[in-house]
Design a protein around this motif. Sequence first.
Motif, PDB file in Angstrom:
ATOM      1  N   ARG A   1     -13.255   8.545   9.536  1.00 38.46           N
ATOM      2  CA  ARG A   1     -12.307   8.139   8.493  1.00 38.46           C
ATOM      3  C   ARG A   1     -11.826   6.695   8.643  1.00 38.46           C
ATOM      4  O   ARG A   1     -11.233   6.146   7.702  1.00 38.46           O
ATOM      5  CB  ARG A   1     -11.126   9.099   8.427  1.00 38.46           C
ATOM      6  CG  ARG A   1     -10.059   8.999   9.497  1.00 38.46           C
ATOM      7  CD  ARG A   1      -8.842   9.822   9.088  1.00 38.46           C
ATOM      8  NE  ARG A   1      -7.812   9.836  10.131  1.00 38.46           N
ATOM      9  CZ  ARG A   1      -6.584  10.320   9.939  1.00 38.46           C
ATOM     10  NH1 ARG A   1      -6.232  10.821   8.771  1.00 38.46           N
ATOM     11  NH2 ARG A   1      -5.698  10.317  10.921  1.00 38.46           N
TER      12      ARG A   1
ATOM     13  N   ILE B   1      -9.330   3.753   5.816  1.00 35.95           N
ATOM     14  CA  ILE B   1      -7.884   3.647   5.954  1.00 35.95           C
ATOM     15  C   ILE B   1      -7.444   2.204   5.722  1.00 35.95           C
ATOM     16  O   ILE B   1      -7.985   1.275   6.330  1.00 35.95           O
ATOM     17  CB  ILE B   1      -7.435   4.115   7.354  1.00 35.95           C
ATOM     18  CG1 ILE B   1      -7.961   5.528   7.632  1.00 35.95           C
ATOM     19  CG2 ILE B   1      -5.919   4.068   7.464  1.00 35.95           C
ATOM     20  CD1 ILE B   1      -7.518   6.566   6.639  1.00 35.95           C
TER      21      ILE B   1
ATOM     22  N   VAL C   1      -0.238   1.566   7.160  1.00 32.94           N
ATOM     23  CA  VAL C   1       0.004   3.000   7.016  1.00 32.94           C
ATOM     24  C   VAL C   1       1.397   3.312   7.557  1.00 32.94           C
ATOM     25  O   VAL C   1       2.010   2.505   8.257  1.00 32.94           O
ATOM     26  CB  VAL C   1      -1.057   3.847   7.759  1.00 32.94           C
ATOM     27  CG1 VAL C   1      -2.439   3.611   7.193  1.00 32.94           C
ATOM     28  CG2 VAL C   1      -1.022   3.561   9.255  1.00 32.94           C
TER      29      VAL C   1
ATOM     30  N   VAL D   1      -5.059   6.192  13.415  1.00 30.85           N
ATOM     31  CA  VAL D   1      -6.233   6.598  12.633  1.00 30.85           C
ATOM     32  C   VAL D   1      -7.068   7.618  13.398  1.00 30.85           C
ATOM     33  O   VAL D   1      -7.622   8.560  12.815  1.00 30.85           O
ATOM     34  CB  VAL D   1      -7.078   5.366  12.264  1.00 30.85           C
ATOM     35  CG1 VAL D   1      -8.390   5.786  11.599  1.00 30.85           C
ATOM     36  CG2 VAL D   1      -6.296   4.447  11.331  1.00 30.85           C
TER      37      VAL D   1
ATOM     38  N   THR E   1      -0.467   6.236   3.005  1.00 30.22           N
ATOM     39  CA  THR E   1      -1.168   4.988   2.701  1.00 30.22           C
ATOM     40  C   THR E   1      -0.551   4.232   1.522  1.00 30.22           C
ATOM     41  O   THR E   1      -0.967   3.113   1.220  1.00 30.22           O
ATOM     42  CB  THR E   1      -2.646   5.271   2.393  1.00 30.22           C
ATOM     43  OG1 THR E   1      -2.731   6.244   1.337  1.00 30.22           O
ATOM     44  CG2 THR E   1      -3.352   5.821   3.631  1.00 30.22           C
TER      45      THR E   1
ATOM     46  N   ALA F   1      -3.713   9.828   3.593  1.00 32.70           N
ATOM     47  CA  ALA F   1      -4.949  10.343   4.178  1.00 32.70           C
ATOM     48  C   ALA F   1      -4.577  11.594   4.964  1.00 32.70           C
ATOM     49  O   ALA F   1      -3.800  11.520   5.917  1.00 32.70           O
ATOM     50  CB  ALA F   1      -5.580   9.297   5.095  1.00 32.70           C
TER      51      ALA F   1
ATOM     52  N   THR G   1      -8.056   7.764  -0.302  1.00 32.46           N
ATOM     53  CA  THR G   1      -8.734   6.716   0.458  1.00 32.46           C
ATOM     54  C   THR G   1     -10.234   6.714   0.233  1.00 32.46           C
ATOM     55  O   THR G   1     -10.909   5.717   0.504  1.00 32.46           O
ATOM     56  CB  THR G   1      -8.479   6.883   1.960  1.00 32.46           C
ATOM     57  OG1 THR G   1      -9.078   8.107   2.406  1.00 32.46           O
ATOM     58  CG2 THR G   1      -6.993   6.887   2.270  1.00 32.46           C
TER      59      THR G   1
ATOM     60  N   TRP H   1     -12.189   8.978   1.809  1.00 28.57           N
ATOM     61  CA  TRP H   1     -12.860   9.574   2.974  1.00 28.57           C
ATOM     62  C   TRP H   1     -13.434  10.951   2.656  1.00 28.57           C
ATOM     63  O   TRP H   1     -14.598  11.221   2.965  1.00 28.57           O
ATOM     64  CB  TRP H   1     -11.906   9.661   4.162  1.00 28.57           C
ATOM     65  CG  TRP H   1     -12.568  10.228   5.395  1.00 28.57           C
ATOM     66  CD1 TRP H   1     -13.775   9.854   5.917  1.00 28.57           C
ATOM     67  CD2 TRP H   1     -12.074  11.258   6.240  1.00 28.57           C
ATOM     68  NE1 TRP H   1     -14.065  10.596   7.047  1.00 28.57           N
ATOM     69  CE2 TRP H   1     -13.023  11.458   7.276  1.00 28.57           C
ATOM     70  CE3 TRP H   1     -10.906  12.025   6.247  1.00 28.57           C
ATOM     71  CZ2 TRP H   1     -12.848  12.408   8.282  1.00 28.57           C
ATOM     72  CZ3 TRP H   1     -10.721  12.961   7.259  1.00 28.57           C
ATOM     73  CH2 TRP H   1     -11.698  13.145   8.266  1.00 28.57           C
TER      74      TRP H   1
END
Length: 355
Positions: free
Chosen positions: A7, A11, A15, A37, A45, A62, A90, A92
């Motif tokens: 991920r 990102i 954050v 992360v 985010t 996220a 995001t 992901w």
Amino acid sequence: MFADTPRLPYIPDVVWAGDDDARIDRRTDPDAWANAVAADIPLVTQVDDGTDAGHMIPTSSASMPSLVRLMLEQLDPRTDHNVLELGTGTGWSTALLSTALTRGRVTSIEVDPHVAAQAQESLFAGDFEPTLIVGDGLQGYKEDAPYDRLIATMAVRRVPYAWVEQTTPGGVIVTPWGNAYNVSGLLRLVVDGDGTASGPFVGNVNFMWARSQRSAFDGRRFVGDVIPDPKTRRVRHTTTDPRPIREEHADFAIGLRLPDVEHRTYFGQGDRFATWYADGESWASIDYKPGADSFEVNEHGPRDLWAEIEAAYEAWRDQGEPPREQHGITVTRDGQSTWLDGPNGRVEIGPASGA
């Protein structure tokens, strides 16, 4: 799938993480950012829809990797499936789906143009080419329908029938679900050939609302704005201990019966706390003090909210205290109904007595 698609590339540089939602900037503290992360935690985010409103309300995130894994396992995508994702975020999870669908297709919708642009940049950098749409995911996306699988990454109060219409018979819909009182259900529906969808809750999740279904009290102080004058009240006492009412499955079950009531808990010294309940017109609060035999209840407005909460709690106990996962939902063209112990011969869950 997860090993091949980490991920980290999805990102953004800033954050908010941890119990205190601390702001972490990759450019000024790269180690803290990398550690956040890499951890199995959710990362906020975006706040306040990307504005400088100053409320610091999380508006995009996220999800923690273990939760993403759970949701994709419940979705069970096959290599040749056509999948619709609602809430690109995001990007992901979009990348994870694209990795899994070697012969299939991913369509992903994001309501926020800025969030969508960031996700598109990250996905294209990773050589993924899903169909990315900026729009309202509650409407689905009929242009690429029908879908074998549909997954939402935002909570809904009612499952849109458009999702059922755009999913093939036998197809699966996975979505976070909740109401004003409780938003903790992960719902897995299977679409039937008769145009309905039904299925149980399969886990405990906590997602942001679809933007058009947000809480009416977002951005407002609960005590001070929602409840403007706590001094205007009726006072009584109850012997009902408020602690078990706040427990996970009880809270969920009460929410099924009081879906229009919101609540907040404020903690004091030691184990003391006060929980406030409000529907926008009526409110109630209860104060817990360790060792007390009875607890003070303050109320205002036409509804006796604390009596309704007690009734909903007792109704759940009378059913044998069933957990969240013993409940489910059936969606039809006319709306949705909540059931206990299976949709056939289901026990309807309605408002508590007096609601």
